[in-house]
Design a protein around this motif. Structure first.
Motif, PDB file in Angstrom:
ATOM      1  N   ARG B 153       0.849  -1.195   0.000  1.00 14.46           N
ATOM      2  CA  ARG B 153       0.000   0.000   0.000  1.00 14.46           C
ATOM      3  C   ARG B 153       0.885   1.246   0.000  1.00 14.46           C
ATOM      4  O   ARG B 153       1.788   1.357   0.829  1.00 14.46           O
ATOM      5  CB  ARG B 153      -0.884  -0.027   1.256  1.00 14.46           C
ATOM      6  CG  ARG B 153      -1.740   1.178   1.453  1.00 14.46           C
ATOM      7  CD  ARG B 153      -2.637   1.000   2.663  1.00 14.46           C
ATOM      8  NE  ARG B 153      -1.927   0.828   3.925  1.00 14.46           N
ATOM      9  CZ  ARG B 153      -1.340   1.817   4.586  1.00 14.46           C
ATOM     10  NH1 ARG B 153      -1.375   3.034   4.121  1.00 14.46           N
ATOM     11  NH2 ARG B 153      -0.731   1.583   5.727  1.00 14.46           N
ATOM     12  N   PRO B 154       0.628   2.198  -0.927  1.00 15.57           N
ATOM     13  CA  PRO B 154       1.385   3.456  -0.868  1.00 15.57           C
ATOM     14  C   PRO B 154       1.147   4.148   0.474  1.00 15.57           C
ATOM     15  O   PRO B 154       0.047   4.075   1.030  1.00 15.57           O
ATOM     16  CB  PRO B 154       0.779   4.282  -2.002  1.00 15.57           C
ATOM     17  CG  PRO B 154       0.064   3.310  -2.869  1.00 15.57           C
ATOM     18  CD  PRO B 154      -0.366   2.188  -2.001  1.00 15.57           C
ATOM     19  N   LEU B 155       2.164   4.804   0.977  1.00 15.04           N
ATOM     20  CA  LEU B 155       2.078   5.380   2.327  1.00 15.04           C
ATOM     21  C   LEU B 155       0.917   6.357   2.477  1.00 15.04           C
ATOM     22  O   LEU B 155       0.333   6.474   3.543  1.00 15.04           O
ATOM     23  CB  LEU B 155       3.399   6.089   2.663  1.00 15.04           C
ATOM     24  CG  LEU B 155       4.573   5.144   2.956  1.00 15.04           C
ATOM     25  CD1 LEU B 155       5.821   5.947   3.264  1.00 15.04           C
ATOM     26  CD2 LEU B 155       4.247   4.221   4.125  1.00 15.04           C
ATOM     27  N   LEU B 190       9.544  -2.327   5.545  1.00 15.34           N
ATOM     28  CA  LEU B 190       9.176  -1.990   4.168  1.00 15.34           C
ATOM     29  C   LEU B 190       8.900  -0.498   4.003  1.00 15.34           C
ATOM     30  O   LEU B 190       9.152   0.076   2.937  1.00 15.34           O
ATOM     31  CB  LEU B 190       7.958  -2.820   3.727  1.00 15.34           C
ATOM     32  CG  LEU B 190       8.253  -4.315   3.517  1.00 15.34           C
ATOM     33  CD1 LEU B 190       6.967  -5.082   3.230  1.00 15.34           C
ATOM     34  CD2 LEU B 190       9.248  -4.517   2.362  1.00 15.34           C
ATOM     35  N   VAL B 191       8.382   0.121   5.039  1.00 13.37           N
ATOM     36  CA  VAL B 191       8.191   1.574   4.990  1.00 13.37           C
ATOM     37  C   VAL B 191       9.558   2.246   4.822  1.00 13.37           C
ATOM     38  O   VAL B 191       9.732   3.153   3.999  1.00 13.37           O
ATOM     39  CB  VAL B 191       7.479   2.085   6.272  1.00 13.37           C
ATOM     40  CG1 VAL B 191       7.587   3.607   6.381  1.00 13.37           C
ATOM     41  CG2 VAL B 191       6.019   1.656   6.273  1.00 13.37           C
ATOM     42  N   MET B 198       1.677  -1.839   5.224  1.00 16.87           N
ATOM     43  CA  MET B 198       0.780  -3.003   5.294  1.00 16.87           C
ATOM     44  C   MET B 198      -0.659  -2.597   4.989  1.00 16.87           C
ATOM     45  O   MET B 198      -1.065  -1.463   5.204  1.00 16.87           O
ATOM     46  CB  MET B 198       0.853  -3.643   6.685  1.00 16.87           C
ATOM     47  CG  MET B 198       0.151  -2.859   7.772  1.00 16.87           C
ATOM     48  SD  MET B 198       0.564  -3.411   9.472  1.00 16.87           S
ATOM     49  CE  MET B 198       0.373  -5.156   9.396  1.00 16.87           C
ATOM     50  N   ASN B 199      -1.431  -3.562   4.480  1.00 17.29           N
ATOM     51  CA  ASN B 199      -2.878  -3.396   4.484  1.00 17.29           C
ATOM     52  C   ASN B 199      -3.445  -4.448   5.434  1.00 17.29           C
ATOM     53  O   ASN B 199      -2.691  -5.198   6.071  1.00 17.29           O
ATOM     54  CB  ASN B 199      -3.455  -3.485   3.065  1.00 17.29           C
ATOM     55  CG  ASN B 199      -3.137  -4.805   2.403  1.00 17.29           C
ATOM     56  OD1 ASN B 199      -3.284  -5.861   2.991  1.00 17.29           O
ATOM     57  ND2 ASN B 199      -2.683  -4.742   1.146  1.00 17.29           N
TER      58      ASN B 199
END
Lengths: 277, 265
Positions: B153-155, B190-191, B198-199
């Motif tokens: 998911r894009p931030l 990952l960020v 995450m979703n």
């Protein structure tokens, strides 16, 4: 609310609206051909079906192969799982769509169903007409090391692990489809059937013949899987309708054959005072 | 191989799953449905049918919340959209619900990502216990599969279910679960390294792994997680004029294919 109108994008279908109603079509075109102005009069069902999926008219040989394939698939018969599922809907007089949805769901499986054909089409792409690659791939057809909605493949696709020798009707289908096919896959399968069966350890199944036919029709895995699902529905429908009248008293009910190994025993029904049950 | 297995099972099914002794009693996985399981709510019975386990109250509360929090009665969401289309053309309630439900066993959302994510956490847990670092586990997964389901998911786009579910996880005492912790650590990694987050699928999968589901059990448990939005969408469409659920005019089909041609040419 947004004023932006949502649209569907397609390379298959185009419509012209009637002048008095933007929601009514005056004409519809399938891959450029006028469906009601021309196809309806001039095309056969299988020419139209091929056009819809492939975007071009079939050759005469391709149309014949698709039609013969459709006849071979049309009714797997009432012993087959997807037809049995359809008949469960029929005998209980559920909505007609429930019978066909049940037939599709059960007929989608990996043992004789459309997902087996899907896997086989991938194998045709990988293996072509190479016997050595085929024999290796059939023993390990898919990477099942990680979980997926589809369960791990338990047998070599296109072959029947519960078979003894190749059934006559499968051989007849292979013979007829090969005789009309413009491609090389069916002919290769017929030539190499026994070698493949020997390697796999069990006989060729209908799904294997049909996948080869789809390859000769130059269908991909998605097109083949969808057509396999669709083309087996006539038998499911006919048998489901029939069972509505045959009736539940003449329909299998397997309760007597189920044996449980952890029966807690009969604990009785509650007694309800004042109610005549 | 041969047809011997078919002969053996032709008129015989030996099972631990259950049997209905009609007019008498029903056995589900070794328990009397009415006597032994009759005080459980349906949700607990459903999970018992899938796993053979009777979950603890707080576990049930969290598992129930996962379903409730994905019950969006929004007819633009594809399973709901299907249910509403069925209502709009006056199909039956059950056909509508079944059609919507099977639309959610998808790849872009729903069934496949959920199952694959839960399987990832089961594998990641094993890898961690074998001494691999979180970084190694993540990079190996991306190398092998191209993605880690549950992340990407894009931030800028918040998945509104994530903070709600984390809060619930904390309130119910499951924040220390090995996979839940790992899910959050992977999110942070990952960020930092790829600017993706995450979703809800990552969290659901991690909870499923912490609760001991097998991938097949988790698949079956999550099967109905979008369901509760569908009936409302179906009924809403039924109450409106026939065919009026987002009707599509002819010109809203954008044709990008070949030009007009004659069958005779």
């Amino acid at each position: 609310m947004s004023n932006k109108r949502q649209v569907y994008h397609t390379n298959i279908w185009e419509e012209e609206a009637e002048a008095d109603n933007p929601f009514a079509a005056k004409a519809a075109y399938c891959h450029g051909y006028d469906v009601y102005g021309e196809i309806l009069q001039k095309a056969s069902w299988f020419e139209y079906l091929y056009l819809m999926f492939k975007g071009e008219r079939p050759t005469a040989e391709q149309a014949v192969l698709l039609e013969k394939l459709a006849i071979a698939l049309a009714n797997p018969g009432p012993r087959e799982a997807s037809v049995r599922a359809a008949m469960n809907g029929g005998v209980s007089k559920a909505a007609h769509a429930s019978s066909l949805m049940a037939a599709l769901a059960v007929g989608a499986g990996q043992y004789g169903g459309s997902h087996e054909v899907y896997i086989l089409m991938d194998l045709w792409k990988q293996c072509g007409l190479d016997l050595e690659i085929w024999t290796n791939k059939l023993l390990e057809p898919a990477d099942d090391s990680q979980a997926d909605i589809w369960l791990p493949m338990e047998h070599s696709p296109g072959f029947d692990p519960n078979g003894e020798s190749c059934p006559t009707f499968v051989l007849q289908t292979l013979e007829v489809l090969t005789s009309v096919s413009p491609g090389k896959s069916l002919n290769w399968l017929q030539t190499n059937r026994e070698a493949l069966e020997e390697k796999v350890g069990y006989p060729l199944a209908m799904s294997g013949v049909i996948a080869a036919a789809f390859n000769d029709l130059e269908m991909n895995n998605h097109q083949s899987s969808m057509l396999y699902l669709m083309l087996r529905l006539p038998g499911a429908a006919a048998h489901a309708i029939e069972q509505r009248d045959v009736g539940w008293k003449n329909f299998p009910f397997f309760s007597h054959a189920i044996e449980i190994t952890n029966d807690p025993g009969d604990k009785g029904l509650p007694t309800i005072d004042g109610v005549n049950l | 191989m041969s047809h011997k297995k078919l002969l053996q099972s032709e008129d015989c099914l030996v099972t631990e799953v259950g049997k209905a002794y009609l007019r008498e009693r029903v056995v589900m996985r070794g328990k009397d449905l009415h006597h032994d399981l009759g005080d459980l709510d349906w949700f607990a019975v459903h999970l018992y049918s899938i796993t053979g386990r009777i979950f603890k109250e707080k576990e049930l509360e969290l598992l129930n919340y996962i379903w409730s929090s994905t019950s969006y009665p929004d007819p633009s969401i594809w399973p709901n959209n299907t249910a509403a289309l069925a209502g709009s053309v006056r199909s039956t309630a059950s056909l509508a619900m079944a059609a919507g439900l099977i639309n959610s066993e998808a790849t872009l959302f729903g069934g496949r990502p959920l199952k694959k994510t839960q399987d990832f956490f089961l594998r990641a847990k094993k890898a961690k216990n074998n001494g691999l670092s979180l970084e190694q586990i993540v990079e190996q997964e991306i190398k092998n599969n191209g993605v880690i389901f549950g992340y990407g998911r894009p931030l800028a786009n918040v998945d509104e279910r994530v903070p709600h579910t984390i809060k619930k996880v904390q309130e119910l005492g499951f924040a220390d679960g090995e996979c839940v912790k790992m899910a959050l650590e992977i999110n942070d990694y990952l960020v930092e390294t790829r600017k993706i987050a995450m979703n809800i699928v990552a969290l659901d999968g991690a909870i499923g792994a912490d609760f001991g589901f097998t991938p097949e059990e988790f698949h079956l448990y999550m099967n109905l997680c979008f369901y509760a939005g569908q009936p409302a969408c179906y009924l809403d469409a039924v109450e409106k004029p026939e065919g009026s659920f987002f009707p599509v005019r002819c010109s809203s089909i954008t044709f990008d294919g070949v030009g007009r041609r004659s069958w005779d040419c």
